[in-house]
Design a protein around this motif. Structure first.
Motif, mmCIF file in Angstrom:
data_model
loop_
_atom_site.group_PDB
_atom_site.id
_atom_site.type_symbol
_atom_site.label_atom_id
_atom_site.label_comp_id
_atom_site.label_asym_id
_atom_site.label_seq_id
_atom_site.Cartn_x
_atom_site.Cartn_y
_atom_site.Cartn_z
ATOM 1 N N ASN A 183 0.823 -1.207 -0.169
ATOM 2 C CA ASN A 183 0.157 0.168 -0.013
ATOM 3 C C ASN A 183 0.839 1.190 -0.071
ATOM 4 O OD1 ASN A 183 -2.342 -1.657 0.063
ATOM 5 N ND2 ASN A 183 -2.492 -1.593 2.173
ATOM 6 N N GLU A 184 1.752 1.184 0.784
ATOM 7 C CA GLU A 184 2.996 2.421 0.651
ATOM 8 C C GLU A 184 3.557 2.450 -0.599
ATOM 9 O OE1 GLU A 184 5.280 2.845 4.499
ATOM 10 O OE2 GLU A 184 4.285 0.889 4.769
ATOM 11 N N ILE A 185 3.956 1.500 -1.164
ATOM 12 C CA ILE A 185 4.836 1.260 -2.322
ATOM 13 C C ILE A 185 3.834 2.119 -3.515
ATOM 14 C CG2 ILE A 185 5.825 0.064 -4.449
ATOM 15 C CD1 ILE A 185 6.492 -1.944 -2.044
ATOM 16 N N TYR A 186 2.458 1.756 -3.554
ATOM 17 C CA TYR A 186 1.767 2.245 -4.526
ATOM 18 C C TYR A 186 1.220 3.801 -4.249
ATOM 19 C CZ TYR A 186 1.443 -2.108 -7.462
ATOM 20 O OH TYR A 186 1.808 -3.036 -8.124
ATOM 21 N N GLU A 187 1.208 4.072 -2.926
ATOM 22 C CA GLU A 187 0.922 5.483 -2.604
ATOM 23 C C GLU A 187 2.069 6.276 -3.053
ATOM 24 O OE1 GLU A 187 0.236 8.212 1.181
ATOM 25 O OE2 GLU A 187 -0.068 5.996 1.521
ATOM 26 N N MET A 188 3.427 5.887 -2.969
ATOM 27 C CA MET A 188 4.617 6.357 -3.179
ATOM 28 C C MET A 188 4.515 6.681 -5.040
ATOM 29 S SD MET A 188 7.507 8.334 -3.086
ATOM 30 C CE MET A 188 7.691 8.273 -1.270
ATOM 31 N N LEU A 189 4.000 5.686 -5.657
ATOM 32 C CA LEU A 189 4.068 5.326 -7.084
ATOM 33 C C LEU A 189 3.282 6.435 -7.569
ATOM 34 C CD1 LEU A 189 5.391 3.818 -9.296
ATOM 35 C CD2 LEU A 189 3.473 2.381 -9.214
ATOM 36 N N GLY A 190 1.882 6.609 -6.921
ATOM 37 C CA GLY A 190 1.260 7.700 -7.127
ATOM 38 C C GLY A 190 1.576 9.165 -7.088
ATOM 39 N N GLN A 191 2.338 9.366 -6.150
ATOM 40 C CA GLN A 191 3.147 10.628 -5.845
ATOM 41 C C GLN A 191 3.979 10.982 -7.000
ATOM 42 O OE1 GLN A 191 4.503 11.073 -2.111
ATOM 43 N NE2 GLN A 191 2.932 10.042 -0.767
ATOM 44 N N VAL A 192 4.713 10.010 -7.298
ATOM 45 C CA VAL A 192 5.625 10.134 -8.429
ATOM 46 C C VAL A 192 4.997 10.574 -9.531
ATOM 47 C CG1 VAL A 192 7.408 8.943 -9.785
ATOM 48 C CG2 VAL A 192 7.529 8.484 -7.456
ATOM 49 N N GLU A 193 3.870 9.701 -10.081
ATOM 50 C CA GLU A 193 3.177 9.944 -11.118
ATOM 51 C C GLU A 193 2.722 11.608 -11.140
ATOM 52 O OE1 GLU A 193 -0.791 8.131 -13.565
ATOM 53 O OE2 GLU A 193 -0.278 7.406 -11.524
ATOM 54 N N GLU A 194 2.238 11.941 -10.123
ATOM 55 C CA GLU A 194 1.515 13.377 -10.087
ATOM 56 C C GLU A 194 2.702 14.112 -10.238
ATOM 57 O OE1 GLU A 194 -0.615 16.281 -6.756
ATOM 58 O OE2 GLU A 194 -0.619 13.919 -6.400
#
Length: 710
Positions: free
Chosen positions: A602-613
């Motif tokens: 969950n943390e990994i995909y949350e960080m991935l979302g931040q990178v995308e943004e």
């Protein structure tokens, strides 16, 4: 007042003690050394190879005026050479009086020069000896022939004539040395003639023939001569067995190897570690590694060769972690590694891209005194390069003295893999200026660098120099580089004509380079033609199908793309799953496409979302041509589930701020991931290093070391 001990001795006898005797001190060193005593000291120093002892003995010989004694003088010359100081031997020899230089003295020095790989000096001293009126004997000829083998065959032929002139052609040891010399000069015909003319043949001469066949890759000849040894009942020794087993290993002759295993048992030589090591190597290279492990477990007193065979076996079976583990077990058991041990385990660490493991091995290299060994230093350069630390590779190279072609090529290859194409050319020119002759791999790196810099004319100049200057025939890899060179420059028709005109049948690497160029430049028609050729050459390579399907999809020809994918399924082929791994705190974490197996998913995909943004704010636009999903609305989303992006998010979560992020990937990194890594390196002010199947990409400050040309 009571005393603690009685003042008078008691008469009660407790037990009988042996009479006390004070051990006599060791005798002082004699003030006057006899020649015999000094000769004994020389022989001891030769065994220990102690240069300090050598100089002390030399001083005593001078003090006692023994330099005129030939046997002491000869042994002193040998002592300095055995201690690795051949120049001191030469200096000592040059200052000696003429009467001290008999045939034994000259032969001793020639032997040492041959042993220290100074063949021209050995030949020069051989001629000087003859010019002073000293005639060579059978030992002199046996000493000079190895030097001839290290030069050109004409020297050996001239010495052969002298051997006949002096009547030593029938001496079994001289004849065996002749066989060995001709074999090393790749003339097994002459070697066979010498062998056939020998009036008596001992095992040394038979072994010389077997080794000769082995050196010239005439493996059937080696096996045939071994069988003759058995028929003649000469009793093969460990040299015979190790040589013929090596021949079996190099040709995969497992059945023959098993038969030889049986002979070794019957001959009672199976208990010798030397024979067991050769059997382990044979089983390992013939694909029966389990039998090699069983043999290893039966060897009680394992030497460094035994361990090296096992470590190499794990490497050959792509089990690099086991290879590293066995190396450390060897160290714990007190076995000192040699250059082969270090080169092999560094190869394993390089394939794991395990920098921490590599630096620990480097520490061992320094501690054991192998830091100056060129073979080891070349392996160190490669290890650091493959672990993503080009700076450390460069440091090892710069600190190297007397660099050989392997060392130069390792550094040139390192720069090539890290995208420093211009530095590749600079290093190559420096190498030529130092008089170094480039090898096959050197030219592969140089031609590839020309392709990545778009230097077509320079690339053809280097390619032509292979035959015109360096007398080297190009191989498939060189032709593939030239096709790639033309293809990257957009000259696809020229690349195709070049591929069709080369003097050897184009292999998969040649056509694969052209297919990649067709993809990069969007030439679907030529891509279809080239892909058809590749399907015939390597029908089980799914990558060619995937590449063609993606080219169809990019052109909007979805029906054809689906047909290619259907053919893959019919042929039982599947696209290799993308996989990336990253090291954090000495532990390796592996991620696959759309991976959700990690406890911190969950943390990994949350960080991935931040990178995308964040990257979108910097102007990122998804490169959907790299998506394999045909449904348009899912294409962009699927790109964010690539394994290297997930590994990047995990690295940002777990690694210290400012620490480089090192990611390894089993496939070629796609253009979309490449773009994201570039932008992320600028946003997070981090160095991101991605090693894909082809090369390193070092992202920093919003750019990549490959110059977007990979």
């Amino acid at each position: 007042m009571r005393t603690l001990f009685p003042l008078k001795p008691t008469h009660k006898k407790l037990h009988t003690l042996p009479p006390y005797s004070n051990p006599s001190p060791p005798p002082p060193p004699p003030k006057y050394f006899t020649p015999t005593h000094l000769n004994t000291l020389i022989n001891t120093a030769i065994q220990s190879k102690n240069i300090k002892h050598a100089t002390q003995i030399h001083t005593q010989i001078i003090t006692h005026s023994y330099m005129s004694l030939p046997f002491l003088f000869n042994n002193l010359v040998t002592l300095y050479a055995k201690c690795g100081h051949i120049n001191r031997s030469l200096k000592l020899f040059s200052k000696a009086h003429g009467e001290s230089k008999n045939v034994i003295t000259w032969t001793s020095l020639i032997t040492q020069l041959s042993h220290h790989k100074k063949p021209l000096q050995a030949l020069e001293f051989f001629n000087q000896m003859r010019s002073t009126g000293v005639y060579p004997n059978q030992f002199t000829f046996s000493a000079i022939l190895p030097a001839c083998a290290d030069t050109v065959i004409v020297h050996g032929e001239q010495v052969h004539s002298l051997i006949c002139k002096h009547g030593y052609e029938f001496d079994v040891f001289v004849a065996s040395a002749l066989v060995d010399m001709y074999a090393k000069c790749s003339n097994m015909c002459y070697a066979g003639n010498v062998f056939d003319e020998m009036p008596e043949r001992n095992l040394v001469s038979w072994n010389a023939m077997i080794v000769g066949f082995l050196q010239n890759k005439l493996y059937d000849g080696a096996v045939g001569f071994f069988r003759k040894i058995i028929r003649e009942r000469l009793g093969p020794n460990q040299v015979s067995f190790s040589s013929v087993l090596s021949a079996c290993a190099n040709t995969g002759m497992l059945d023959t190897g098993k038969q030889i295993h049986g002979v070794a048992v019957k001959q009672g030589l199976i208990t010798l570690a030397y024979v067991k090591n050769s059997l382990m190597d044979m089983y390992s290279k013939c694909g029966i590694f389990g039998d090699a492990v069983k043999l290893f477990q039966t060897i009680g007193d394992r030497d460094v060769v035994t361990w090296n065979v096992m470590v190499m076996g794990w490497v050959q079976n792509d089990n690099f972690e086991k290879a590293c583990n066995y190396f450390w077990v060897m160290r714990r058991e007190g076995v000192s590694p040699d250059e082969a041990s270090f080169s092999t385990v560094l190869h394993a660490a390089a394939n794991l891209a395990a920098l921490d493991q590599g630096t620990l091995i480097h520490d061992q290299i320094i501690k054991t005194g192998y830091g100056r060994n060129m073979c080891v230093r070349s392996s160190l350069i490669t290890m650091y390069e493959k672990c993503g630390s080009l700076a450390d590779a460069r440091w090892v190279f710069q600190e190297s003295e007397h660099r050989n072609v392997v060392c130069w090529t390792a550094m040139i290859s390192a720069c090539q893999h890290h995208g420093h194409a211009n530095r590749v050319i600079e290093l190559f020119e420096e190498m030529l200026e130092e008089g170094m002759k480039p090898d096959y791999i050197t030219f592969v790196c140089v031609l590839s660098a020309c392709g990545h810099t778009g230097c077509v004319e320079e690339g053809f100049a280097y390619f032509n120099s292979m035959t015109e200057i360096h007398n080297m025939s190009p191989g498939p890899e060189h032709y593939a580089c030239m096709v790639d060179l033309l293809g990257r420059a957009g000259r696809l028709q020229e690349a195709k004509k070049f591929a069709e005109s080369i003097p050897i049948k184009p292999n998969a690497s040649v056509w694969g380079a052209l297919l990649g160029a067709c993809r990069n430049h969007g030439d679907l028609e030529m891509g279809i033609e080239v892909a058809e050729r590749l399907f015939e050459i390597e029908p089980n390579n799914s990558g060619n199908y995937v590449l063609l399907a993606n080219m169809y999809s990019h052109r909007g020809r979805l029906a054809e793309a689906n047909e290619v994918r259907r053919l893959m399924r019919v042929n039982g082929l599947r696209k290799e799953t993308g996989c990336s791994w990253i090291d954090v705190k000495n532990k390796t974490f592996i991620f696959t496409t759309q991976d959700r197996s990690h406890s911190r998913t969950n943390e990994i995909y949350e960080m991935l979302g931040q990178v995308e943004e964040l990257v979108k704010k910097k102007g990122y636009v998804a490169e959907t041509q790299h998506a394999i999903n045909d449904v348009e609305e899912y294409k962009e989303r699927s790109l964010w589930y690539h394994s290297e992006k997930i590994a990047l998010a995990f690295g940002l979560l777990t690694l210290p701020i400012g620490a480089p992020i090192r990611i390894k990937k089993n496939l070629r990194t796609c253009g979309d991931c490449h773009t994201v890594m570039k932008i992320a390196s600028e946003i997070f002010d981090r160095e991101i290093i991605v090693r894909d199947i082809n090369r390193f990409h070092r992202f920093s400050g919003g750019s990549c070391s490959c110059g977007d040309y990979w």
